[in-house]
Design a protein around this motif. Sequence first.
Motif, PDB file in Angstrom:
ATOM      1  N   TYR A 140      39.464  -8.500 103.228  1.00 12.51           N
ATOM      2  CA  TYR A 140      39.017  -8.821 104.580  1.00 12.51           C
ATOM      3  C   TYR A 140      39.174  -7.613 105.498  1.00 12.51           C
ATOM      4  N   VAL A 141      40.135  -6.763 105.207  1.00 13.35           N
ATOM      5  CA  VAL A 141      40.448  -5.610 106.053  1.00 13.35           C
ATOM      6  C   VAL A 141      39.404  -4.502 105.925  1.00 13.35           C
ATOM      7  N   SER A 142      38.847  -4.323 104.751  1.00 11.14           N
ATOM      8  CA  SER A 142      37.919  -3.205 104.522  1.00 11.14           C
ATOM      9  C   SER A 142      36.760  -3.174 105.502  1.00 11.14           C
ATOM     10  N   ALA A 143      36.280  -4.322 105.917  1.00 17.96           N
ATOM     11  CA  ALA A 143      35.134  -4.377 106.829  1.00 17.96           C
ATOM     12  C   ALA A 143      35.432  -3.801 108.204  1.00 17.96           C
ATOM     13  N   VAL A 144      36.713  -3.710 108.563  1.00 20.05           N
ATOM     14  CA  VAL A 144      37.073  -3.168 109.881  1.00 20.05           C
ATOM     15  C   VAL A 144      37.819  -1.839 109.765  1.00 20.05           C
ATOM     16  N   ALA A 145      37.967  -1.335 108.548  1.00 19.54           N
ATOM     17  CA  ALA A 145      38.659  -0.058 108.332  1.00 19.54           C
ATOM     18  C   ALA A 145      37.659   1.095 108.366  1.00 19.54           C
ATOM     19  N   ASP A 146      38.119   2.229 108.851  1.00 16.78           N
ATOM     20  CA  ASP A 146      37.290   3.436 108.845  1.00 16.78           C
ATOM     21  C   ASP A 146      37.221   4.054 107.457  1.00 16.78           C
ATOM     22  N   ASN A 184      48.690  -1.038 104.634  1.00 20.79           N
ATOM     23  CA  ASN A 184      48.643  -1.597 103.287  1.00 20.79           C
ATOM     24  C   ASN A 184      48.929  -3.079 103.465  1.00 20.79           C
ATOM     25  N   PRO A 185      47.873  -3.889 103.566  1.00 21.57           N
ATOM     26  CA  PRO A 185      48.080  -5.308 103.835  1.00 21.57           C
ATOM     27  C   PRO A 185      48.647  -6.086 102.653  1.00 21.57           C
ATOM     28  N   ALA A 186      48.726  -5.444 101.490  1.00 23.84           N
ATOM     29  CA  ALA A 186      49.264  -6.081 100.284  1.00 23.84           C
ATOM     30  C   ALA A 186      48.538  -7.410 100.042  1.00 23.84           C
ATOM     31  N   GLY A 187      49.250  -8.473  99.778  1.00 23.60           N
ATOM     32  CA  GLY A 187      48.629  -9.761  99.472  1.00 23.60           C
ATOM     33  C   GLY A 187      47.765 -10.311 100.591  1.00 23.60           C
ATOM     34  N   TYR A 188      48.024  -9.890 101.836  1.00 27.02           N
ATOM     35  CA  TYR A 188      47.196 -10.356 102.953  1.00 27.02           C
ATOM     36  C   TYR A 188      45.811  -9.716 102.960  1.00 27.02           C
ATOM     37  N   THR A 189      45.610  -8.705 102.140  1.00 27.89           N
ATOM     38  CA  THR A 189      44.291  -8.085 101.993  1.00 27.89           C
ATOM     39  C   THR A 189      43.240  -9.139 101.705  1.00 27.89           C
ATOM     40  N   HIS A 190      43.587 -10.054 100.824  1.00 25.62           N
ATOM     41  CA  HIS A 190      42.634 -11.004 100.256  1.00 25.62           C
ATOM     42  C   HIS A 190      42.656 -12.365 100.938  1.00 25.62           C
ATOM     43  N   THR A 191      43.558 -12.540 101.918  1.00 24.60           N
ATOM     44  CA  THR A 191      43.731 -13.877 102.492  1.00 24.60           C
ATOM     45  C   THR A 191      43.721 -13.935 104.013  1.00 24.60           C
ATOM     46  N   SER A 192      43.979 -12.821 104.692  1.00 22.51           N
ATOM     47  CA  SER A 192      44.256 -12.914 106.125  1.00 22.51           C
ATOM     48  C   SER A 192      43.081 -12.493 107.009  1.00 22.51           C
ATOM     49  N   VAL A 193      42.345 -13.479 107.440  1.00 20.68           N
ATOM     50  CA  VAL A 193      41.319 -13.243 108.451  1.00 20.68           C
ATOM     51  C   VAL A 193      42.007 -12.879 109.769  1.00 20.68           C
ATOM     52  N   SER A 201      56.732  -5.884 106.735  1.00 20.25           N
ATOM     53  CA  SER A 201      57.141  -7.268 106.934  1.00 20.25           C
ATOM     54  C   SER A 201      56.488  -8.150 105.881  1.00 20.25           C
ATOM     55  N   ASN A 202      57.197  -9.194 105.533  1.00 19.53           N
ATOM     56  CA  ASN A 202      56.661 -10.216 104.645  1.00 19.53           C
ATOM     57  C   ASN A 202      55.989 -11.337 105.426  1.00 19.53           C
ATOM     58  N   HIS A 203      55.949 -11.215 106.756  1.00 21.58           N
ATOM     59  CA  HIS A 203      55.467 -12.284 107.619  1.00 21.58           C
ATOM     60  C   HIS A 203      54.193 -11.866 108.345  1.00 21.58           C
ATOM     61  N   GLU A 204      53.159 -12.644 108.178  1.00 24.75           N
ATOM     62  CA  GLU A 204      51.846 -12.337 108.733  1.00 24.75           C
ATOM     63  C   GLU A 204      51.889 -12.160 110.253  1.00 24.75           C
ATOM     64  N   LEU A 247      44.797 -11.125 110.279  1.00 23.20           N
ATOM     65  CA  LEU A 247      45.159  -9.703 110.301  1.00 23.20           C
ATOM     66  C   LEU A 247      43.910  -8.850 110.470  1.00 23.20           C
ATOM     67  N   ARG A 248      42.841  -9.218 109.805  1.00 23.44           N
ATOM     68  CA  ARG A 248      41.566  -8.513 109.944  1.00 23.44           C
ATOM     69  C   ARG A 248      41.102  -8.541 111.392  1.00 23.44           C
ATOM     70  N   ASP A 249      41.175  -9.708 112.023  1.00 25.27           N
ATOM     71  CA  ASP A 249      40.738  -9.844 113.406  1.00 25.27           C
ATOM     72  C   ASP A 249      41.611  -9.022 114.353  1.00 25.27           C
ATOM     73  N   ALA A 250      42.899  -8.976 114.106  1.00 26.46           N
ATOM     74  CA  ALA A 250      43.803  -8.170 114.939  1.00 26.46           C
ATOM     75  C   ALA A 250      43.440  -6.692 114.837  1.00 26.46           C
ATOM     76  N   LEU A 251      43.191  -6.209 113.626  1.00 24.50           N
ATOM     77  CA  LEU A 251      42.815  -4.802 113.439  1.00 24.50           C
ATOM     78  C   LEU A 251      41.490  -4.489 114.128  1.00 24.50           C
ATOM     79  N   ALA A 252      40.557  -5.418 114.080  1.00 18.18           N
ATOM     80  CA  ALA A 252      39.272  -5.218 114.747  1.00 18.18           C
ATOM     81  C   ALA A 252      39.428  -5.199 116.260  1.00 18.18           C
ATOM     82  N   ALA A 253      40.355  -5.982 116.770  1.00 15.25           N
ATOM     83  CA  ALA A 253      40.509  -6.143 118.213  1.00 15.25           C
ATOM     84  C   ALA A 253      41.149  -4.945 118.906  1.00 15.25           C
ATOM     85  N   VAL A 254      41.922  -4.164 118.198  1.00 18.92           N
ATOM     86  CA  VAL A 254      42.681  -3.103 118.878  1.00 18.92           C
ATOM     87  C   VAL A 254      41.887  -1.822 119.103  1.00 18.92           C
TER      88      VAL A 254
END
Length: 148
Positions: free
Chosen positions: A116-122, A75-84, A52-55, A86-93
């Motif tokens: 932002y995603v790397s901190a919650v990725a395995d 693969n968060p693509a451009g949201y890698t660098h901008t989306s807290v 999706s192109n939509h956060e 998305l990061r929070d959603a990944l941490a929450a699940v």
Amino acid sequence: MTNPVLVLNGPNLNLLGLREPEVYGSTTLAEIEALCRATATDHGLRVDFRQSNHEGVLIDAVHEARTAHRGIVVNPAGYTHTSVALRDALAAVALPVVEVHLSNIHRREPFRHHSYVSAVADAVICGAGAHGYQLALAHLARLIPQDR
């Protein structure tokens, strides 16, 4: 197969094969999906492949994964660098997460060096092109108990 995993792709990845092939390669997203399905089968997994192109749509998919999937390749693509968010959603699940990037984000523009995603990725796999998805699925299979 009873081990569904979510393979989630962010914005502009629908243009793979056309968009900056010198950076992202010539492999299309449909070809990556086929590669992921074959790799998942080899590891006793089943893939739910989305883009999706939509956060908000990506975040909704992560929330759904909490009860419907055993792990996430993202693969968060451009949201890698901008989306807290998305990061929070990944941490929450509370699922295993493997972050993947086609290009090596650390060899690119400085703003791409932070995820932002790397901190919650395995695990994080970047710079391996489409093969990175295969590596991500193989690693995710190791993180998921195969008992159900």
